[in-house]
Design a protein around this motif. Structure first.
Motif, PDB file in Angstrom:
ATOM      1  N   UNK A  70       2.171  -8.148  -5.145  1.00 46.25           N
ATOM      2  CA  UNK A  70       2.753  -7.476  -3.978  1.00 46.25           C
ATOM      3  C   UNK A  70       3.874  -8.363  -3.447  1.00 46.25           C
ATOM      4  N   UNK A  71       5.120  -7.851  -3.523  1.00 49.87           N
ATOM      5  CA  UNK A  71       6.273  -8.647  -3.120  1.00 49.87           C
ATOM      6  C   UNK A  71       7.091  -7.970  -2.017  1.00 49.87           C
ATOM      7  N   UNK A  72       6.916  -6.651  -1.845  1.00 50.91           N
ATOM      8  CA  UNK A  72       7.687  -5.954  -0.815  1.00 50.91           C
ATOM      9  C   UNK A  72       6.861  -4.827  -0.199  1.00 50.91           C
ATOM     10  N   UNK A  73       7.415  -4.166   0.781  1.00 51.85           N
ATOM     11  CA  UNK A  73       6.673  -3.154   1.523  1.00 51.85           C
ATOM     12  C   UNK A  73       6.357  -1.924   0.682  1.00 51.85           C
ATOM     13  N   UNK A  74       7.173  -1.635  -0.307  1.00 50.09           N
ATOM     14  CA  UNK A  74       6.853  -0.524  -1.209  1.00 50.09           C
ATOM     15  C   UNK A  74       5.599  -0.843  -2.008  1.00 50.09           C
ATOM     16  N   UNK A  75       5.502  -2.078  -2.503  1.00 46.43           N
ATOM     17  CA  UNK A  75       4.289  -2.491  -3.221  1.00 46.43           C
ATOM     18  C   UNK A  75       3.064  -2.337  -2.325  1.00 46.43           C
ATOM     19  N   UNK A  76       3.191  -2.779  -1.076  1.00 44.34           N
ATOM     20  CA  UNK A  76       2.078  -2.675  -0.127  1.00 44.34           C
ATOM     21  C   UNK A  76       1.609  -1.228   0.008  1.00 44.34           C
ATOM     22  N   UNK A  77       2.562  -0.333   0.218  1.00 46.93           N
ATOM     23  CA  UNK A  77       2.224   1.070   0.463  1.00 46.93           C
ATOM     24  C   UNK A  77       1.565   1.702  -0.761  1.00 46.93           C
ATOM     25  N   UNK A  78       2.182   1.543  -1.917  1.00 47.87           N
ATOM     26  CA  UNK A  78       1.670   2.237  -3.103  1.00 47.87           C
ATOM     27  C   UNK A  78       0.317   1.688  -3.548  1.00 47.87           C
ATOM     28  N   UNK A  79       0.111   0.381  -3.417  1.00 43.90           N
ATOM     29  CA  UNK A  79      -1.184  -0.196  -3.781  1.00 43.90           C
ATOM     30  C   UNK A  79      -2.281   0.346  -2.860  1.00 43.90           C
ATOM     31  N   UNK A  80      -1.991   0.438  -1.561  1.00 34.86           N
ATOM     32  CA  UNK A  80      -2.974   0.963  -0.616  1.00 34.86           C
ATOM     33  C   UNK A  80      -3.299   2.426  -0.910  1.00 34.86           C
ATOM     34  N   UNK A  81      -2.279   3.208  -1.240  1.00 37.56           N
ATOM     35  CA  UNK A  81      -2.508   4.623  -1.549  1.00 37.56           C
ATOM     36  C   UNK A  81      -3.331   4.756  -2.816  1.00 37.56           C
TER      37      UNK A  81
END
Length: 328
Positions: A70-81
């Protein structure tokens, strides 16, 4: 025939090498697909949008792999989803499980990283010194957005609950096929386990002195890989080439050792090791012959963190203690 296992694969902050390794099981992938129904594989393989993932019912995906840190906010969002939509989530590869090579960026400031990437390299043509911004109004009419850089690199389990872990940069394709067979058969260890053979690289390395009825001796000299060509038949560690085979999972089949390159730990820690880098330090230190050899080691490798935590800095205690804002 039983219903197929609904399978998803997400590339977070990685390089897609782990996905390539899955494809590298070649014709055996066709056999695997008899049991797997790929319902999500983005963004590298299929033209599936994140909104399609978000529209799925919670728990719709039976088994999901996440490749990359996880390096950016897109990574955060998609991993959580993906976690929300999946019954079982696997951190697949060194980046997802340990942080990977990108995690060494946490040893530098954001300013240092951005200057290196966008200003200071010889081939960079950026006379205005522009840097990526989360939001930009281009020519007064195009409202452009980019994912924001996080404070630090995070492993998947520092963001969401992870069911299983797989090491490797990337995982070896032969082991991936064994993994798929285990999943299909339901022959899985308890939740939270590493999916691994449980053997260290040394256990399967043809150079291991024990394989030749030889005693392992203390290391009397220290070499870097650029200091010469090691004997291809002898243990690299015994020759003085620092190798982390004793503490690294050997699911790779000792691939690096087979081409005369020391292990650097991408397979992840052997069972029972919580801090991979710390175990590397203690293992090497206890293997040195004397203080003079230790001094040579320090001179040859003057950046111990980047040597011992090359693939595992995010998961190590050192990173969590020293890196400001240690939450994504």
């Amino acid at each position: 025939m039983a219903d197929k296992i609904k399978f998803g694969f997400l590339l977070a902050g990685g390089c897609a090498g782990c996905e390539t390794a899955l494809v590298d099981i070649s014709e055996r992938l066709v056999d695997a697909l008899e049991h797997l129904e790929v319902v999500f594989w983005a963004p590298t393989v299929a033209d599936v949008k994140y909104k399609d993932l978000e529209a799925m019912e919670d728990g719709y995906i039976d088994l999901a792999f996440v490749d990359g840190m996880v390096r950016n906010t897109e990574n955060e969002h998609t991993v959580k989803v993906l976690r929300q939509k999946s019954k079982t989530l696997v951190a697949f590869g060194a980046c997802a499980s340990l942080g990977g090579i990108a995690a060494m960026g946490d040893m530098h400031s954001k300013e240092e990283l951005f200057n290196q990437a966008y200003k200071d390299t010889f081939s960079t043509d950026n006379p205005e010194g522009l840097l990526p911004e989360p939001q930009c109004l281009w020519e007064g009419k195009y409202d452009l957005t980019l994912p924001a850089f996080t404070k630090r690199v995070s492993t998947i389990d520092q963001l969401v609950d992870v069911d299983y872990y797989v090491g490797g940069c990337p995982p070896h394709h032969d082991f991936i096929f064994q993994l798929i067979q285990a999943v299909v058969s339901g022959n899985l260890p308890p939740k939270g386990s590493w999916l691994t053979s449980g053997k260290a690289v040394c256990d399967i390395c043809k150079r291991n002195p024990a394989e030749h009825d030889q005693q392992r001796l203390p290391i009397g000299d220290i070499f870097r890989t650029v200091d010469g060509r090691p004997d291809e038949d002898k243990c690299l560690l015994q020759q003085g080439y620092i190798c982390f085979g004793p503490v690294t999972q050997g699911d790779c089949g000792a691939s690096c050792l087979n081409v005369n390159i020391p292990c650097r730990g991408c397979g992840g820690p052997i069972p029972g090791v919580k801090d991979y880098g710390a175990r590397c330090v203690s293992t090497i230190a206890s293997s040195l012959k004397d203080d003079a050899t230790a001094e040579k080691f320090i001179q040859k490798f003057n950046d111990m963190a980047k040597l011992c935590y090359r693939y595992s800095y995010s998961s190590g205690i050192l990173n969590q203690k020293l890196t400001p804002g240690n939450k994504p």
